[in-house]
Design a protein around this motif. Structure first.
Motif, PDB file in Angstrom:
ATOM      1  N   PRO A  21     -45.188 -75.766   9.761  1.00 45.59           N
ATOM      2  CA  PRO A  21     -46.149 -76.764  10.219  1.00 45.59           C
ATOM      3  C   PRO A  21     -46.756 -76.505  11.597  1.00 45.59           C
ATOM      4  O   PRO A  21     -47.825 -77.025  11.907  1.00 45.59           O
ATOM      5  N   ASP A  22     -46.099 -75.712  12.434  1.00 48.38           N
ATOM      6  CA  ASP A  22     -46.597 -75.482  13.786  1.00 48.38           C
ATOM      7  C   ASP A  22     -46.028 -74.159  14.279  1.00 48.38           C
ATOM      8  O   ASP A  22     -44.952 -74.105  14.861  1.00 48.38           O
ATOM      9  N   HIS A  23     -46.766 -73.091  14.043  1.00 49.73           N
ATOM     10  CA  HIS A  23     -46.287 -71.743  14.335  1.00 49.73           C
ATOM     11  C   HIS A  23     -47.072 -71.162  15.511  1.00 49.73           C
ATOM     12  O   HIS A  23     -48.302 -71.119  15.475  1.00 49.73           O
ATOM     13  N   HIS A  24     -46.357 -70.748  16.545  1.00 45.09           N
ATOM     14  CA  HIS A  24     -46.959 -70.164  17.743  1.00 45.09           C
ATOM     15  C   HIS A  24     -46.738 -68.655  17.709  1.00 45.09           C
ATOM     16  O   HIS A  24     -45.619 -68.199  17.461  1.00 45.09           O
ATOM     17  N   LEU A  25     -47.780 -67.888  17.986  1.00 46.69           N
ATOM     18  CA  LEU A  25     -47.700 -66.430  17.916  1.00 46.69           C
ATOM     19  C   LEU A  25     -48.403 -65.787  19.105  1.00 46.69           C
ATOM     20  O   LEU A  25     -49.458 -66.252  19.526  1.00 46.69           O
ATOM     21  N   GLU A  26     -47.795 -64.725  19.614  1.00 48.02           N
ATOM     22  CA  GLU A  26     -48.477 -63.899  20.593  1.00 48.02           C
ATOM     23  C   GLU A  26     -49.188 -62.799  19.827  1.00 48.02           C
ATOM     24  O   GLU A  26     -48.605 -62.179  18.944  1.00 48.02           O
ATOM     25  N   THR A  27     -50.427 -62.575  20.161  1.00 53.41           N
ATOM     26  CA  THR A  27     -51.234 -61.644  19.400  1.00 53.41           C
ATOM     27  C   THR A  27     -52.184 -60.893  20.314  1.00 53.41           C
ATOM     28  O   THR A  27     -52.316 -61.228  21.493  1.00 53.41           O
ATOM     29  N   GLU A  28     -52.790 -59.895  19.753  1.00 52.14           N
ATOM     30  CA  GLU A  28     -53.937 -59.248  20.385  1.00 52.14           C
ATOM     31  C   GLU A  28     -55.125 -59.487  19.466  1.00 52.14           C
ATOM     32  O   GLU A  28     -55.057 -59.211  18.273  1.00 52.14           O
ATOM     33  N   TYR A  29     -56.175 -59.986  20.048  1.00 53.84           N
ATOM     34  CA  TYR A  29     -57.404 -60.272  19.321  1.00 53.84           C
ATOM     35  C   TYR A  29     -58.465 -59.321  19.852  1.00 53.84           C
ATOM     36  O   TYR A  29     -58.881 -59.425  21.008  1.00 53.84           O
ATOM     37  N   TYR A  30     -58.862 -58.346  19.031  1.00 58.75           N
ATOM     38  CA  TYR A  30     -59.789 -57.296  19.437  1.00 58.75           C
ATOM     39  C   TYR A  30     -59.376 -56.687  20.781  1.00 58.75           C
ATOM     40  O   TYR A  30     -60.180 -56.505  21.681  1.00 58.75           O
ATOM     41  N   GLY A  31     -58.079 -56.394  20.887  1.00 61.52           N
ATOM     42  CA  GLY A  31     -57.536 -55.695  22.048  1.00 61.52           C
ATOM     43  C   GLY A  31     -57.171 -56.555  23.240  1.00 61.52           C
ATOM     44  O   GLY A  31     -56.615 -56.053  24.212  1.00 61.52           O
ATOM     45  N   LYS A  32     -57.462 -57.847  23.183  1.00 58.92           N
ATOM     46  CA  LYS A  32     -57.170 -58.731  24.311  1.00 58.92           C
ATOM     47  C   LYS A  32     -56.014 -59.668  23.951  1.00 58.92           C
ATOM     48  O   LYS A  32     -55.976 -60.217  22.842  1.00 58.92           O
ATOM     49  N   PRO A  33     -55.071 -59.885  24.873  1.00 57.24           N
ATOM     50  CA  PRO A  33     -53.944 -60.780  24.598  1.00 57.24           C
ATOM     51  C   PRO A  33     -54.420 -62.203  24.289  1.00 57.24           C
ATOM     52  O   PRO A  33     -55.368 -62.691  24.905  1.00 57.24           O
ATOM     53  N   ALA A  34     -53.767 -62.827  23.338  1.00 60.69           N
ATOM     54  CA  ALA A  34     -54.092 -64.210  22.973  1.00 60.69           C
ATOM     55  C   ALA A  34     -52.828 -64.871  22.433  1.00 60.69           C
ATOM     56  O   ALA A  34     -51.962 -64.212  21.865  1.00 60.69           O
ATOM     57  N   LYS A  35     -52.736 -66.151  22.652  1.00 61.02           N
ATOM     58  CA  LYS A  35     -51.662 -66.947  22.054  1.00 61.02           C
ATOM     59  C   LYS A  35     -52.314 -67.872  21.050  1.00 61.02           C
ATOM     60  O   LYS A  35     -53.282 -68.567  21.366  1.00 61.02           O
ATOM     61  N   ILE A  36     -51.786 -67.844  19.835  1.00 61.66           N
ATOM     62  CA  ILE A  36     -52.399 -68.652  18.786  1.00 61.66           C
ATOM     63  C   ILE A  36     -51.401 -69.645  18.218  1.00 61.66           C
ATOM     64  O   ILE A  36     -50.189 -69.496  18.361  1.00 61.66           O
ATOM     65  N   ARG A  37     -51.958 -70.633  17.560  1.00 60.08           N
ATOM     66  CA  ARG A  37     -51.162 -71.693  16.940  1.00 60.08           C
ATOM     67  C   ARG A  37     -51.766 -71.983  15.571  1.00 60.08           C
ATOM     68  O   ARG A  37     -52.971 -72.258  15.472  1.00 60.08           O
ATOM     69  N   ILE A  38     -50.931 -71.893  14.536  1.00 59.07           N
ATOM     70  CA  ILE A  38     -51.408 -72.097  13.169  1.00 59.07           C
ATOM     71  C   ILE A  38     -50.411 -72.946  12.379  1.00 59.07           C
ATOM     72  O   ILE A  38     -49.243 -73.067  12.750  1.00 59.07           O
ATOM     73  N   LYS A  39     -50.912 -73.486  11.281  1.00 61.94           N
ATOM     74  CA  LYS A  39     -50.088 -74.013  10.199  1.00 61.94           C
ATOM     75  C   LYS A  39     -50.207 -72.988   9.091  1.00 61.94           C
ATOM     76  O   LYS A  39     -51.281 -72.414   8.892  1.00 61.94           O
ATOM     77  N   ALA A  40     -49.133 -72.745   8.362  1.00 63.27           N
ATOM     78  CA  ALA A  40     -49.200 -71.782   7.264  1.00 63.27           C
ATOM     79  C   ALA A  40     -48.322 -72.257   6.114  1.00 63.27           C
ATOM     80  O   ALA A  40     -47.334 -72.972   6.321  1.00 63.27           O
ATOM     81  N   ALA A  41     -48.690 -71.857   4.910  1.00 61.85           N
ATOM     82  CA  ALA A  41     -47.908 -72.187   3.714  1.00 61.85           C
ATOM     83  C   ALA A  41     -47.925 -70.982   2.788  1.00 61.85           C
ATOM     84  O   ALA A  41     -48.921 -70.253   2.723  1.00 61.85           O
ATOM     85  N   PHE A  42     -46.817 -70.802   2.068  1.00 61.14           N
ATOM     86  CA  PHE A  42     -46.640 -69.630   1.212  1.00 61.14           C
ATOM     87  C   PHE A  42     -46.090 -70.061  -0.150  1.00 61.14           C
ATOM     88  O   PHE A  42     -45.175 -70.872  -0.221  1.00 61.14           O
ATOM     89  N   ALA A  43     -46.644 -69.480  -1.207  1.00 61.20           N
ATOM     90  CA  ALA A  43     -46.142 -69.691  -2.563  1.00 61.20           C
ATOM     91  C   ALA A  43     -46.361 -68.403  -3.338  1.00 61.20           C
ATOM     92  O   ALA A  43     -47.091 -67.506  -2.891  1.00 61.20           O
ATOM     93  N   ALA A  44     -45.739 -68.320  -4.494  1.00 64.11           N
ATOM     94  CA  ALA A  44     -45.917 -67.153  -5.353  1.00 64.11           C
ATOM     95  C   ALA A  44     -46.640 -67.562  -6.622  1.00 64.11           C
ATOM     96  O   ALA A  44     -46.415 -68.643  -7.165  1.00 64.11           O
ATOM     97  N   SER A  45     -47.500 -66.664  -7.065  1.00 66.19           N
ATOM     98  CA  SER A  45     -48.115 -66.781  -8.377  1.00 66.19           C
ATOM     99  C   SER A  45     -47.896 -65.426  -9.031  1.00 66.19           C
ATOM    100  O   SER A  45     -48.605 -64.459  -8.737  1.00 66.19           O
ATOM    101  N   GLY A  46     -46.868 -65.349  -9.862  1.00 68.84           N
ATOM    102  CA  GLY A  46     -46.443 -64.055 -10.386  1.00 68.84           C
ATOM    103  C   GLY A  46     -45.933 -63.212  -9.241  1.00 68.84           C
ATOM    104  O   GLY A  46     -45.143 -63.673  -8.428  1.00 68.84           O
ATOM    105  N   THR A  47     -46.428 -61.993  -9.130  1.00 68.83           N
ATOM    106  CA  THR A  47     -45.997 -61.113  -8.045  1.00 68.83           C
ATOM    107  C   THR A  47     -46.907 -61.201  -6.816  1.00 68.83           C
ATOM    108  O   THR A  47     -46.698 -60.491  -5.847  1.00 68.83           O
TER     109      THR A  47
END
Length: 172
Positions: free
Chosen positions: A37-63
């Motif tokens: 529900p609230d995921h914080h990530l350190e990232t590089e966005y087009y070569g520049k440092p950035a801190k991002i915040r997302i919601k994410a969900a995962f499920a499977a449909s077959g493989t």
């Protein structure tokens, strides 16, 4: 692309509203979903440092794993928000392939028509083609944590009754 980088194992959708996207996929029989529900990530966005915040969900449909991502409004710059700026209704933003050595893959594509758009510190990398832009390719490290998520989602989807406990906390 699967001939170039390996089999596609995930479809990544960027959405403006995660709850609405979950309803959409659940109504089509895909689930159960495991949610961050609230995921914080350190990232590089087009070569520049950035801190991002997302919601994410995962499920499977077959493989295939279905990933849904909603960036928070207060997140730093991301390829996800770039996508929503162009496609406010959301949609498929990337496909993903397993990668045993993400830094080596980044080096291998250096100087090609692929541009490194975003990468997480030590893990995922998103590339877009300069000659055929569109859906990005995500290189996912073959870490045990990610493989367990794929295996759990696939196992739970196989035994899911389509009704019970459709949205679950991932617990990361």
């Amino acid at each position: 692309m699967s001939h170039s980088f390996g089999p596609i194992v995930q479809q990544g959708y960027v959405v403006p509203d995660l709850d609405a996207a979950l309803d959409h996929w659940l109504a089509r029989g895909v689930g159960p979903f495991f949610v961050l529900p609230d995921h914080h990530l350190e990232t590089e966005y087009y070569g520049k440092p950035a801190k991002i915040r997302i919601k994410a969900a995962f499920a499977a449909s077959g493989t295939q794993q279905i990933e849904l991502i909603e960036p928070y409004a207060d997140s730093g710059p991301t390829v996800y928000q770039d996508f929503l700026d162009k496609h406010p209704e959301g949609g498929m933003q990337h496909i993903a392939v397993w990668c045993d050595d993400v830094p080596a893959q980044i080096d291998a594509l250096d100087g090609s028509d692929w541009v490194l758009a975003q990468r997480y510190k030590g893990t995922h990398a998103y590339f877009d083609s300069t000659t055929h832009p569109g859906i990005m390719v995500q290189f996912m490290p073959t870490l045990e944590r990610y493989k367990e998520l794929f295996d759990t989602a696939e196992k739970e989807a196989e035994s899911w009754d389509g009704v019970s406990n459709p949205v679950r906390d991932l617990g990361w």
